[in-house]
Structures are given as structure tokens and as C-alpha cells.
Motif scaffolding. Structure first.
Motif, PDB file in Angstrom:
ATOM      1  N   THR A  72     -49.012 -58.650 -40.154  1.00 19.06           N
ATOM      2  CA  THR A  72     -48.939 -58.514 -41.620  1.00 19.06           C
ATOM      3  C   THR A  72     -48.113 -57.307 -42.045  1.00 19.06           C
ATOM      4  O   THR A  72     -47.865 -57.113 -43.229  1.00 19.06           O
ATOM      5  CB  THR A  72     -50.355 -58.388 -42.213  1.00 19.06           C
ATOM      6  N   ILE A  73     -47.691 -56.486 -41.073  1.00 16.54           N
ATOM      7  CA  ILE A  73     -46.935 -55.264 -41.386  1.00 16.54           C
ATOM      8  C   ILE A  73     -45.465 -55.476 -41.047  1.00 16.54           C
ATOM      9  O   ILE A  73     -45.125 -55.905 -39.952  1.00 16.54           O
ATOM     10  CB  ILE A  73     -47.481 -54.063 -40.584  1.00 16.54           C
ATOM     11  N   THR A  74     -44.604 -55.173 -41.992  1.00 16.89           N
ATOM     12  CA  THR A  74     -43.164 -55.310 -41.770  1.00 16.89           C
ATOM     13  C   THR A  74     -42.610 -54.059 -41.106  1.00 16.89           C
ATOM     14  O   THR A  74     -42.904 -52.938 -41.526  1.00 16.89           O
ATOM     15  CB  THR A  74     -42.426 -55.544 -43.102  1.00 16.89           C
ATOM     16  N   ALA A  75     -41.820 -54.260 -40.068  1.00 19.41           N
ATOM     17  CA  ALA A  75     -41.216 -53.137 -39.367  1.00 19.41           C
ATOM     18  C   ALA A  75     -40.271 -52.383 -40.295  1.00 19.41           C
ATOM     19  O   ALA A  75     -39.518 -53.005 -41.050  1.00 19.41           O
ATOM     20  CB  ALA A  75     -40.459 -53.638 -38.140  1.00 19.41           C
ATOM     21  N   PRO A  76     -40.290 -51.042 -40.283  1.00 17.86           N
ATOM     22  CA  PRO A  76     -39.419 -50.262 -41.175  1.00 17.86           C
ATOM     23  C   PRO A  76     -37.945 -50.609 -40.997  1.00 17.86           C
ATOM     24  O   PRO A  76     -37.428 -50.575 -39.884  1.00 17.86           O
ATOM     25  CB  PRO A  76     -39.701 -48.810 -40.753  1.00 17.86           C
ATOM     26  N   GLY A  77     -37.296 -50.965 -42.107  1.00 19.13           N
ATOM     27  CA  GLY A  77     -35.874 -51.278 -42.067  1.00 19.13           C
ATOM     28  C   GLY A  77     -35.540 -52.626 -41.497  1.00 19.13           C
ATOM     29  O   GLY A  77     -34.385 -52.932 -41.246  1.00 19.13           O
ATOM     30  N   GLU A  78     -36.571 -53.466 -41.254  1.00 16.58           N
ATOM     31  CA  GLU A  78     -36.338 -54.794 -40.679  1.00 16.58           C
ATOM     32  C   GLU A  78     -36.895 -55.855 -41.613  1.00 16.58           C
ATOM     33  O   GLU A  78     -37.694 -55.580 -42.491  1.00 16.58           O
ATOM     34  CB  GLU A  78     -37.017 -54.922 -39.302  1.00 16.58           C
ATOM     35  N   LYS A 125     -46.388 -43.102 -42.437  1.00 17.17           N
ATOM     36  CA  LYS A 125     -46.552 -44.336 -43.194  1.00 17.17           C
ATOM     37  C   LYS A 125     -46.975 -45.491 -42.277  1.00 17.17           C
ATOM     38  O   LYS A 125     -47.888 -46.252 -42.600  1.00 17.17           O
ATOM     39  CB  LYS A 125     -45.242 -44.698 -43.906  1.00 17.17           C
ATOM     40  N   ILE A 126     -46.335 -45.598 -41.117  1.00 18.06           N
ATOM     41  CA  ILE A 126     -46.653 -46.702 -40.211  1.00 18.06           C
ATOM     42  C   ILE A 126     -48.037 -46.509 -39.595  1.00 18.06           C
ATOM     43  O   ILE A 126     -48.774 -47.472 -39.357  1.00 18.06           O
ATOM     44  CB  ILE A 126     -45.552 -46.862 -39.133  1.00 18.06           C
ATOM     45  N   GLU A 127     -48.438 -45.244 -39.353  1.00 18.73           N
ATOM     46  CA  GLU A 127     -49.786 -44.972 -38.846  1.00 18.73           C
ATOM     47  C   GLU A 127     -50.847 -45.444 -39.836  1.00 18.73           C
ATOM     48  O   GLU A 127     -51.828 -46.102 -39.451  1.00 18.73           O
ATOM     49  CB  GLU A 127     -49.955 -43.470 -38.593  1.00 18.73           C
ATOM     50  N   LEU A 128     -50.646 -45.109 -41.107  1.00 20.98           N
ATOM     51  CA  LEU A 128     -51.614 -45.500 -42.139  1.00 20.98           C
ATOM     52  C   LEU A 128     -51.669 -47.017 -42.304  1.00 20.98           C
ATOM     53  O   LEU A 128     -52.743 -47.602 -42.447  1.00 20.98           O
ATOM     54  CB  LEU A 128     -51.242 -44.833 -43.470  1.00 20.98           C
ATOM     55  N   ASN A 173     -44.686 -69.876 -47.760  1.00 23.80           N
ATOM     56  CA  ASN A 173     -45.348 -68.905 -46.907  1.00 23.80           C
ATOM     57  C   ASN A 173     -44.927 -69.129 -45.454  1.00 23.80           C
ATOM     58  O   ASN A 173     -45.143 -70.203 -44.901  1.00 23.80           O
ATOM     59  CB  ASN A 173     -46.871 -69.026 -47.047  1.00 23.80           C
ATOM     60  N   VAL A 174     -44.315 -68.130 -44.860  1.00 24.42           N
ATOM     61  CA  VAL A 174     -43.874 -68.220 -43.471  1.00 24.42           C
ATOM     62  C   VAL A 174     -44.468 -67.054 -42.696  1.00 24.42           C
ATOM     63  O   VAL A 174     -44.120 -65.896 -42.941  1.00 24.42           O
ATOM     64  CB  VAL A 174     -42.328 -68.194 -43.365  1.00 24.42           C
ATOM     65  N   ASP A 175     -45.389 -67.358 -41.801  1.00 23.65           N
ATOM     66  CA  ASP A 175     -46.049 -66.327 -40.982  1.00 23.65           C
ATOM     67  C   ASP A 175     -46.656 -65.220 -41.835  1.00 23.65           C
ATOM     68  O   ASP A 175     -46.526 -64.019 -41.533  1.00 23.65           O
ATOM     69  CB  ASP A 175     -45.060 -65.720 -39.972  1.00 23.65           C
ATOM     70  N   GLY A 176     -47.299 -65.631 -42.927  1.00 24.57           N
ATOM     71  CA  GLY A 176     -47.987 -64.677 -43.780  1.00 24.57           C
ATOM     72  C   GLY A 176     -47.117 -63.941 -44.769  1.00 24.57           C
ATOM     73  O   GLY A 176     -47.592 -63.070 -45.504  1.00 24.57           O
ATOM     74  N   ARG A 177     -45.814 -64.283 -44.816  1.00 22.43           N
ATOM     75  CA  ARG A 177     -44.906 -63.621 -45.758  1.00 22.43           C
ATOM     76  C   ARG A 177     -44.231 -64.646 -46.655  1.00 22.43           C
ATOM     77  O   ARG A 177     -43.961 -65.775 -46.237  1.00 22.43           O
ATOM     78  CB  ARG A 177     -43.835 -62.827 -44.998  1.00 22.43           C
ATOM     79  N   SER A 178     -43.971 -64.225 -47.876  1.00 24.58           N
ATOM     80  CA  SER A 178     -43.355 -65.121 -48.853  1.00 24.58           C
ATOM     81  C   SER A 178     -41.841 -65.135 -48.665  1.00 24.58           C
ATOM     82  O   SER A 178     -41.208 -64.081 -48.585  1.00 24.58           O
ATOM     83  CB  SER A 178     -43.694 -64.661 -50.273  1.00 24.58           C
ATOM     84  N   LYS A 179     -41.269 -66.351 -48.575  1.00 20.95           N
ATOM     85  CA  LYS A 179     -39.822 -66.483 -48.412  1.00 20.95           C
ATOM     86  C   LYS A 179     -39.284 -67.557 -49.347  1.00 20.95           C
ATOM     87  O   LYS A 179     -40.028 -68.409 -49.829  1.00 20.95           O
ATOM     88  CB  LYS A 179     -39.477 -66.836 -46.961  1.00 20.95           C
ATOM     89  N   MET A 180     -37.967 -67.491 -49.596  1.00 19.74           N
ATOM     90  CA  MET A 180     -37.316 -68.496 -50.443  1.00 19.74           C
ATOM     91  C   MET A 180     -36.973 -69.734 -49.621  1.00 19.74           C
ATOM     92  O   MET A 180     -36.489 -69.608 -48.493  1.00 19.74           O
ATOM     93  CB  MET A 180     -36.021 -67.926 -51.040  1.00 19.74           C
ATOM     94  N   LYS A 181     -37.189 -70.882 -50.187  1.00 24.86           N
ATOM     95  CA  LYS A 181     -36.793 -72.126 -49.532  1.00 24.86           C
ATOM     96  C   LYS A 181     -35.459 -72.573 -50.125  1.00 24.86           C
ATOM     97  O   LYS A 181     -35.367 -72.856 -51.320  1.00 24.86           O
ATOM     98  CB  LYS A 181     -37.859 -73.205 -49.759  1.00 24.86           C
ATOM     99  N   PRO A 182     -34.400 -72.633 -49.324  1.00 22.80           N
ATOM    100  CA  PRO A 182     -33.089 -73.045 -49.851  1.00 22.80           C
ATOM    101  C   PRO A 182     -33.138 -74.446 -50.461  1.00 22.80           C
ATOM    102  O   PRO A 182     -33.932 -75.294 -50.046  1.00 22.80           O
ATOM    103  CB  PRO A 182     -32.189 -73.016 -48.607  1.00 22.80           C
ATOM    104  N   ILE A 183     -32.289 -74.665 -51.449  1.00 23.72           N
ATOM    105  CA  ILE A 183     -32.137 -75.989 -52.048  1.00 23.72           C
ATOM    106  C   ILE A 183     -31.303 -76.856 -51.102  1.00 23.72           C
ATOM    107  O   ILE A 183     -30.320 -76.377 -50.532  1.00 23.72           O
ATOM    108  CB  ILE A 183     -31.438 -75.891 -53.419  1.00 23.72           C
TER     109      ILE A 183
END
Length: 378
Positions: free
Chosen positions: A14-20, A56-59, A161-171
Motif C-alpha cells: 500500500t506504500i508507494t516507493a519514493p520517486g517511483e 517519512k518512509i519509516e513512519l 483499482n489496480v493492486d490497491g491503487r487508483s489508475k486511469m483506464k485508457p479509452i
């Protein structure tokens, strides 16, 4: 103990890697997890060396484990900074590979009005008719047009919803997946953005989209050689570039600059070739006549001069413009002269892409799984 190591990994997803654009687990930032009773030790690496990033990543890790696994757990996080791998050329601009997109091709032009978007749309459809999975990213921030050419200008991408994250679905239209800023802007309103804003919007379209499995992603670049172009080559590993020009000298001069941009030592994107658009005019009532309004063989001669491939020519025909305006590109036709022109250009482009394979770095090897319609492959 009412939890397993897999529960910890699930919480860290559920945590996004910094800068990724990926989670800590997906990006392989989590190096080790050790459990001693109610104590959890997590070793992670990040690329940002600042103290603020480490804290930040520790918290975030502590909060995610306590919230998703067990509140009473004692969480110990060890954060180390991963040194970037040494490169042969420290100035080389190179984006990060997207695992589910096999080949990324940039369609560029030195100047506007040469029909680059028309070429992109018809090439995408030709690839789809050959059996490939194709996507188009309309990167012309200030003048997007692909949503009009694919007859989906009133559509809006949905959130999935893709792997717990919200993404755009292309037309999807005509078997091609499409994302364009034209979906998100008012057609009567000018887009007045500075370079960083435009670049940020493009990165969202690339990394926050659920493209699925693609054999080809075509990027319709804006004219010129500016911020958007640099942002694209920094964000993505472009497998090759195609430059579009008309035959007249003023367009060829700008096309040459477009080629030179990709051939810069710091960018080093292979140029697959040049396409000559509006090569000649043929009246409907005189189909055998050719009138070279803008000059003859200009792009072909330029390709020879700069030692790149001439991919083919497209005539100046009224129906190409009309078909694009109504959202039904001519490549959708069957057994017509125009459909064959785009089909032949597309085959030549794929053949050049295959030939470039041997010259690309191992992490960026061109991978093609469906070869229907490509005579260069047996």
C-alpha cells in the motif's frame, strides 16, 4: 502469532516507493523482513538520501503494518540508501522500463502542420490490424487531437483499482488504447502551462494508467524539440523514433533538427526512419496523375543524407483529411491505395525496429511476440 510474513508484505504493497510509480514491494525496495514474536524488523532501500525521506518512509511503514496487520506490533525499520548503478555514459538520458509495454516508439516532427498526428493514428490502426496490442499516448499537450481522430472526443477515462491503487483506464477505439489530455480539457479553452506542469501531466498519463499488455505504445509528440520531448525520453526507454516531414525545404530543415535531437549523445534514441507526408497530390478525377506541390523526394533525399531509413510516402489526398476529421482514419479501409500505403510504412517501421534490436542495451531489447503482416520476420 496471528499473522505471517506475507501479511507484512501485503501491508507494504500500500506504500508507494519514493520517486517511483510502484509500491515498495513491486519496486523491490523491501530487502528483508524478520519476525520475532510481536516484533517486526523491516529492511528497505530507497534512492533518496535525505533524512526527511528516510523518516517519512519509516513512519509510513510503521503505520501501514500497525493499521493492516496488528496495532500492538513493535516495528523496527532500517532504511539504507541504494547507490545508483554505474553507467558507461553518466550523461545518458534513459527512462525506466515499463514491464507490460514491450516497445515504445516516438512519432516526432521538427515543425507543426506536417500531419504527424495523422501518421500516428493510421500507423497505430495498421499495427492493430496486424495483430498487435497497441496504445497511443497523445503527448501534444497544447494541441491534442488523437481523441478526435479516434472518434472518442466525448469519452472520459474511468478510474480502476489496480493492486490497491487508483489508475486511469485508457479509452479503446478501433482496437487501440488511447490516452490524451484532450479527454481532460475543455475544447474551447487554451492550455496555458509552463514546461514543468506539462511534463508532470504527461508522466501521470504514462505511469498512472492501466495500459495492460502492449506490444507497441506510440507517442504522438508535439512539434519541435522542447521540454515535453526531454521529459518523455527521461521518463521512458524509447526503443525508436520516427520523424515525419513534408517534402519542402523549410520542413526538411526542421525535420533534420528533430532527427539530430534523438541522435544527441545524451539522448541516443535510435531513429527508425523518416516518413514523407503530402508527398504528391492526386486529384480524384485523375487518379494516375501526380502533382508534386511541395517538391519531390525531399524526405527520401534527407534520409539518405543523414543515413537513416526512408519508411515511405503518403500522398496528399482529401479523403485522408476528411477521414481524420470524422474520426475514421483511412487505415481502417480494406484493399485501398491509402490503406496499403500505411500498411507498407508500418511494416517497414517494424522491420527497422527489429534490425535495431542488436544495437540496444540488454535491458531495452526490443521484444515482439506477434509478427502477423511483417515480411522481415520468418
Amino acid at each position: 502469532m496471528g499473522f505471517k510474513k506475507q501479511d507484512i508484505y501485503k501491508a507494504l504493497e500500500t506504500i508507494t516507493a519514493p520517486g517511483e510509480g510502484k509500491s515498495l514491494v513491486e519496486n523491490n525496495n523491501v530487502k528483508n523482513i524478520v519476525i520475532f514474536g510481536d516484533e517486526v524488523n523491516v529492511d528497505v532501500t530507497i534512492s533518496n538520501p535525505t533524512l526527511q525521506a528516510k523518516k517519512k518512509i519509516e513512519l509510513e511503514i510503521t503505520k501501514a503494518i500497525k493499521s493492516n496487520v496488528l496495532e500492538t506490533l513493535q516495528v523496527k525499520v532500517t532504511v539504507s540508501v541504494e547507490k545508483p548503478a554505474a553507467k558507461e555514459n553518466p550523461n545518458l538520458i534513459r527512462g525506466k522500463e515499463i514491464p507490460n509495454i514491450k516497445n515504445i516508439i516516438a512519432i516526432a516532427s521538427g515543425k507543426g502542420g506536417v500531419g504527424k498526428s495523422t501518421i500516428t493514428a493510421n500507423t497505430a490502426i495498421s499495427l492493430a490490424k496486424m495483430g498487435f496490442n497497441v496504445g497511443v499516448l497523445d503527448a501534444d499537450v497544447y494541441g491534442p487531437s488523437q481523441h478526435i481522430m479516434f472518434n472518442v472526443e466525448r469519452e472520459k477515462p474511468l478510474s480502476v483499482n489496480v493492486d490497491g491503487r487508483s489508475k486511469m483506464k485508457p479509452i479503446e477505439s478501433y482496437g487501440v488504447k488511447l490516452l490524451s489530455l484532450g479527454f481532460f480539457t475543455n475544447p474551447d479553452q487554451a492550455v496555458i502551462w509552463r514546461g514543468p506542469m506539462a511534463s508532470k501531466a504527461l508522466k501521470q498519463l504514462i505511469f498512472d494508467a492501466d495500459w495492460g499488455e502492449l506490444d507497441f505504445l506510440l507517442i504522438d509528440l508535439p512539434p519541435g524539440t522542447g521540454d515535453v520531448h526531454l521529459s518523455i525520453v527521461q521518463a521512458l526507454p524509447i526503443n525508436g523514433a520516427v520523424v515525419v516531414s513534408t517534402p519542402q525545404n523549410i520542413a526538411l530543415a526542421d525535420a533534420k533538427k528533430g532527427v539530430a535531437m534523438f541522435q544527441q549523445e545524451s539522448i541516443n534514441v535510435p531513429v527508425l526512419g523518416i516518413i514523407e507526408n503530402m508527398a504528391y497530390f492526386t486529384p480524384e478525377e485523375l487518379p494516375n496523375n501526380k502533382y508534386y506541390i511541395f517538391g519531390q523526394n525531399g524526405a527520401k533525399n534527407l534520409a539518405e543524407d543523414i543515413k537513416t531509413q526512408f519508411l515511405g510516402e503518403v500522398p496528399l489526398v482529401q479523403s485522408i483529411r476528411e477521414s481524420g476529421d470524422v474520426g475514421h482514419p483511412v487505415a481502417l479501409q480494406e484493399d485501398t491505395v491509402l490503406e496499403k500505403a500505411f500498411h507498407d510504412i508500418t511494416k517497414e517501421m517494424v522491420s527497422q525496429l527489429l534490425q535495431r534490436n542488436a544495437n540496444l542495451p540488454p535491458t531495452e531489447i526490443v521484444r515482439i511476440t506477434t509478427m502477423s503482416g511483417c515480411s522481415a520476420v520468418k
